[in-house]
Design an enzyme around this catalytic site. Structure first.
Site, mmCIF file in Angstrom:
data_model
loop_
_atom_site.group_PDB
_atom_site.id
_atom_site.type_symbol
_atom_site.label_atom_id
_atom_site.label_comp_id
_atom_site.label_asym_id
_atom_site.label_seq_id
_atom_site.Cartn_x
_atom_site.Cartn_y
_atom_site.Cartn_z
ATOM 1 C CG ASN A 43 68.789 32.057 27.634
ATOM 2 O OD1 ASN A 43 68.988 31.635 26.498
ATOM 3 N ND2 ASN A 43 69.706 32.693 28.321
ATOM 4 C CE1 TYR B 126 76.339 22.897 30.938
ATOM 5 C CE2 TYR B 126 76.127 24.620 29.279
ATOM 6 C CZ TYR B 126 75.541 23.687 30.131
ATOM 7 O OH TYR B 126 74.177 23.550 30.140
ATOM 8 C CB SER C 266 72.673 23.801 26.473
ATOM 9 O OG SER C 266 72.894 25.190 26.446
ATOM 10 C CG ASN D 225 72.662 31.950 34.145
ATOM 11 O OD1 ASN D 225 72.783 30.946 34.833
ATOM 12 N ND2 ASN D 225 73.278 32.087 32.989
ATOM 13 C CE LYS E 278 72.319 25.765 36.998
ATOM 14 N NZ LYS E 278 70.934 26.183 37.062
ATOM 15 C CE LYS F 169 74.446 20.299 29.212
ATOM 16 N NZ LYS F 169 73.759 19.319 30.077
ATOM 17 N N PRO G 160 82.934 38.938 27.815
ATOM 18 C CG PRO G 160 85.178 38.861 28.432
ATOM 19 C CD PRO G 160 83.820 39.214 28.953
HETATM 20 P P1 NAD Z 1 70.687 22.433 38.588
HETATM 21 O O1 NAD Z 1 72.092 22.600 39.014
HETATM 22 O O2 NAD Z 1 69.641 23.192 39.320
HETATM 23 O O3 NAD Z 1 70.288 20.878 38.617
HETATM 24 C C1 NAD Z 1 71.231 19.855 38.377
HETATM 25 C C2 NAD Z 1 71.082 18.836 39.501
HETATM 26 O O4 NAD Z 1 72.004 17.777 39.275
HETATM 27 C C3 NAD Z 1 71.391 19.411 40.879
HETATM 28 O O5 NAD Z 1 70.340 19.080 41.765
HETATM 29 C C4 NAD Z 1 72.701 18.730 41.286
HETATM 30 O O6 NAD Z 1 72.777 18.525 42.691
HETATM 31 C C5 NAD Z 1 72.610 17.435 40.519
HETATM 32 N N1 NAD Z 1 73.906 16.823 40.192
HETATM 33 C C6 NAD Z 1 75.019 17.437 39.681
HETATM 34 N N2 NAD Z 1 75.998 16.528 39.503
HETATM 35 C C7 NAD Z 1 75.503 15.326 39.889
HETATM 36 C C8 NAD Z 1 76.037 14.015 39.964
HETATM 37 N N3 NAD Z 1 77.296 13.763 39.605
HETATM 38 N N4 NAD Z 1 75.241 13.022 40.425
HETATM 39 C C9 NAD Z 1 73.970 13.273 40.805
HETATM 40 N N5 NAD Z 1 73.420 14.485 40.789
HETATM 41 C C10 NAD Z 1 74.177 15.505 40.330
HETATM 42 O O7 NAD Z 1 70.621 22.750 37.029
HETATM 43 P P2 NAD Z 1 69.365 22.953 36.082
HETATM 44 O O8 NAD Z 1 69.294 24.380 35.725
HETATM 45 O O9 NAD Z 1 68.187 22.283 36.643
HETATM 46 O O10 NAD Z 1 69.889 22.182 34.789
HETATM 47 C C11 NAD Z 1 69.573 20.828 34.553
HETATM 48 C C12 NAD Z 1 70.254 20.376 33.283
HETATM 49 O O11 NAD Z 1 69.841 21.207 32.212
HETATM 50 C C13 NAD Z 1 71.777 20.443 33.315
HETATM 51 O O12 NAD Z 1 72.283 19.317 32.650
HETATM 52 C C14 NAD Z 1 72.090 21.692 32.548
HETATM 53 O O13 NAD Z 1 73.347 21.634 31.918
HETATM 54 C C15 NAD Z 1 70.970 21.709 31.513
HETATM 55 N N6 NAD Z 1 70.685 23.052 31.016
HETATM 56 C C16 NAD Z 1 70.365 24.034 31.907
HETATM 57 C C17 NAD Z 1 70.120 25.325 31.445
HETATM 58 C C18 NAD Z 1 69.774 26.432 32.408
HETATM 59 O O14 NAD Z 1 69.872 27.585 32.029
HETATM 60 N N7 NAD Z 1 69.367 26.150 33.636
HETATM 61 C C19 NAD Z 1 70.205 25.603 30.071
HETATM 62 C C20 NAD Z 1 70.524 24.562 29.194
HETATM 63 C C21 NAD Z 1 70.760 23.278 29.688
HETATM 64 C C1 UD1 Z 2 74.508 31.432 29.578
HETATM 65 C C2 UD1 Z 2 75.500 30.407 29.139
HETATM 66 C C3 UD1 Z 2 74.776 29.278 28.426
HETATM 67 C C4 UD1 Z 2 73.666 28.700 29.287
HETATM 68 C C5 UD1 Z 2 72.726 29.849 29.653
HETATM 69 C C6 UD1 Z 2 71.581 29.431 30.501
HETATM 70 C C7 UD1 Z 2 77.484 31.779 28.687
HETATM 71 C C8 UD1 Z 2 78.401 32.284 27.627
HETATM 72 N N1 UD1 Z 2 76.454 31.030 28.249
HETATM 73 O O1 UD1 Z 2 73.946 31.937 28.427
HETATM 74 O O2 UD1 Z 2 75.655 28.261 28.103
HETATM 75 O O3 UD1 Z 2 72.976 27.695 28.578
HETATM 76 O O4 UD1 Z 2 73.490 30.841 30.348
HETATM 77 O O5 UD1 Z 2 72.027 28.925 31.713
HETATM 78 O O6 UD1 Z 2 77.700 32.012 29.863
HETATM 79 N N2 UD1 Z 2 73.660 39.596 31.519
HETATM 80 C C9 UD1 Z 2 73.876 40.842 32.040
HETATM 81 N N3 UD1 Z 2 74.168 40.945 33.366
HETATM 82 C C10 UD1 Z 2 74.258 39.856 34.196
HETATM 83 C C11 UD1 Z 2 74.026 38.565 33.639
HETATM 84 C C12 UD1 Z 2 73.744 38.476 32.283
HETATM 85 O O7 UD1 Z 2 73.809 41.852 31.346
HETATM 86 O O8 UD1 Z 2 74.538 40.008 35.385
HETATM 87 C C13 UD1 Z 2 73.342 39.491 30.073
HETATM 88 C C14 UD1 Z 2 74.373 38.690 29.321
HETATM 89 O O9 UD1 Z 2 75.402 39.527 28.871
HETATM 90 C C15 UD1 Z 2 73.520 38.130 28.171
HETATM 91 C C16 UD1 Z 2 72.130 37.990 28.775
HETATM 92 O O10 UD1 Z 2 72.118 38.812 29.939
HETATM 93 O O11 UD1 Z 2 73.476 39.069 27.158
HETATM 94 C C17 UD1 Z 2 71.782 36.578 29.191
HETATM 95 O O12 UD1 Z 2 72.833 36.090 29.996
HETATM 96 P P1 UD1 Z 2 72.745 34.703 30.787
HETATM 97 O O13 UD1 Z 2 71.527 34.663 31.626
HETATM 98 O O14 UD1 Z 2 74.045 34.474 31.449
HETATM 99 O O15 UD1 Z 2 72.501 33.617 29.639
HETATM 100 P P2 UD1 Z 2 73.312 33.325 28.291
HETATM 101 O O16 UD1 Z 2 74.374 34.313 28.047
HETATM 102 O O17 UD1 Z 2 72.323 33.153 27.217
#
Ligand code: NAD
Ligand code: UD1
Length: 339
Positions: free
Chosen positions: A178, A148, A124, A198, A84, A152, A294
């Site tokens: 988020n 990434y 996402s 993040n 992710k 999706k 960036p």
């Molecule tokens: P996470 O990394 O905490 O959870 C993902 C889980 O999948 C982990 O436990 C990892 O061990 C497991 N995994 C990865 N590859 C695998 C594989 N090949 N086989 C089996 N298990 C596998 O992430 P999360 O934050 O819980 O995100 C879950 C989903 O939501 C992801 O698909 C991510 O892209 C999507 N998503 C997350 C966010 C976010 O900000 N957290 C935002 C938008 C979308």
């Molecule tokens: C990022 C991912 C997005 C993903 C999301 C949630 C990018 C370009 N996008 O988005 O695909 O779905 O995380 O996992 O990476 N910030 C700071 N300082 C930090 C970290 C972040 O100022 O140390 C700011 C960033 O510039 C941004 C905001 O906080 O403006 C949120 O950042 P972040 O949590 O990384 O999420 P996204 O940018 O929305």
């Protein structure tokens, strides 16, 4: 009949497991633990007082999946498993396409073989790229500039094509904004490996003293305080959205592809989040405003009314709740599940 949660040991997966169990669903977790630990599942067991059946399984391995489908009656799949990080996807595209695309195709293959046709997918807001206006509705054009995001978009397309070939499938493409926060018990939460990319986990690690100082990327954007705006959504609200999607499919006679934003509909700036976190935690968050990162989107927040209308789902937690619950988790588990 059970719901299979791939990636169920991860951040969103564990919270969804809790909400599914609370709503009376049986669950099975499949995870390869590449970004999680068994401890996370044990914590879900502790919260729900339920023994959870789980498989150490890789979604890319056909035999891992068939073993699960052969030995259980799976009713639906909620598919979280995958990688992710946007940045990591740029340096490791093959790994990203392998996990997120090959893994999903493998999963769909096995689902087809076992005639399991209910699928909830973690998409996402990344698919909207840099939106021209806000709030973002589901019919906005999609585009992305990194592997990434591509993974999706491609998965969404694959699932659309599966539906075209067999319109009994019930597919939800849930586009998360988020996700932040943690379960109110403080037993489960986000536990990133290494230095977080993040914002929220970075803030909470500064608060707990693991990191010295936050770098705020850009203070000269055209927003109310010069920092970027995001739609932060409490992970428990997000988790409940998945339960609602399953409930909804149960009431429908027909297959469909449902594309829905899961966000609150409100955007907050980076500084607003920092100040709210300081207020609820009582901790000072030392930060410097530095160069823009960036690729950052300036303003992103969802139009959340379609999910509300179709799923009868509405977020219940505000920004203070998100910060309070993150802090509760982080202060009780300073090193995440490694504590
Ligand atoms: P996470 O990394 O905490 O959870 C993902 C889980 O999948 C982990 O436990 C990892 O061990 C497991 N995994 C990865 N590859 C695998 C594989 N090949 N086989 C089996 N298990 C596998 O992430 P999360 O934050 O819980 O995100 C879950 C989903 O939501 C992801 O698909 C991510 O892209 C999507 N998503 C997350 C966010 C976010 O900000 N957290 C935002 C938008 C979308
Ligand atoms: C990022 C991912 C997005 C993903 C999301 C949630 C990018 C370009 N996008 O988005 O695909 O779905 O995380 O996992 O990476 N910030 C700071 N300082 C930090 C970290 C972040 O100022 O140390 C700011 C960033 O510039 C941004 C905001 O906080 O403006 C949120 O950042 P972040 O949590 O990384 O999420 P996204 O940018 O929305």
């Amino acid at each position: 009949m059970a719901i299979l949660i791939t990636g169920g040991a991860g951040y969103i997966g564990t919270h969804t497991a809790v909400e599914l169990l609370n709503s009376g669903y049986d669950i099975i977790i499949a995870d390869n633990f590449s970004n999680s630990t068994v401890t996370a599942i044990q914590r879900v067991e502790q919260i729900t007082d339920t023994k959870i059946q789980f498989y150490e399984a890789d979604i890319r391995r056909y035999t891992d999946l068939t073993a699960i489908f052969q030995n259980n009656t799976i009713e639906a799949v909620i598919h979280f498993a995958g990688l992710k990080s946007v940045n990591e996807s740029i340096t490791h595209p093959v790994e990203y396409y392998d996990n997120n695309i090959s893994g999903t195709i493998n999963l769909c293959k096995v689902m087809q073989e076992f005639s399991v046709k209910k699928f909830i997918f973690s998409s996402s807001a990344v698919v909207y790229g840099d939106p021209e206006t806000v709030p973002i509705t589901e019919d906005f054009p999609v585009s992305t500039s990194n592997p990434y995001g591509q993974s999706k978009l491609m998965t969404e397309q694959i699932l659309h094509d599966i539906f075209i070939s067999d319109n009994e499938w019930q597919i939800a493409l849930l586009r998360y904004f988020n996700p932040v926060g943690a379960h109110k018990s403080g037993l489960i939460g986000e536990s990133p490996n290494g230095v977080p990319n993040n914002l929220m986990p970075y803030i909470s690690q500064v608060a707990v003293g693991k990191l010295e100082k936050l770098h705020v990327f850009g203070g000269d954007y055209d927003t109310r305080d010069g920092t970027c705006i995001r739609d932060f959504i409490h992970v428990v609200d997000l988790a409940k959205g998945h339960v609602k999607a399953l409930d909804y499919f149960d009431t429908q006679k027909k297959g469909e592809v449902l594309t829905l934003n899961l966000g609150t509909g409100t955007g907050y700036t980076v500084l607003e989040l920092i100040h709210t976190f300081q207020k609820v935690s009582g901790k000072n968050i030392d930060y410097d405003i530095v160069e823009r990162r960036p690729g950052d989107i300036v303003v992103s927040y969802a139009a959340a009314n379609l999910a509300e209308k179709i799923l009868a789902w509405k977020t219940e937690h505000n920004l203070e709740d998100m910060c309070r619950d993150t802090w509760n988790w982080q202060s009780k588990n300073p090193s995440g599940y490694d504590t």
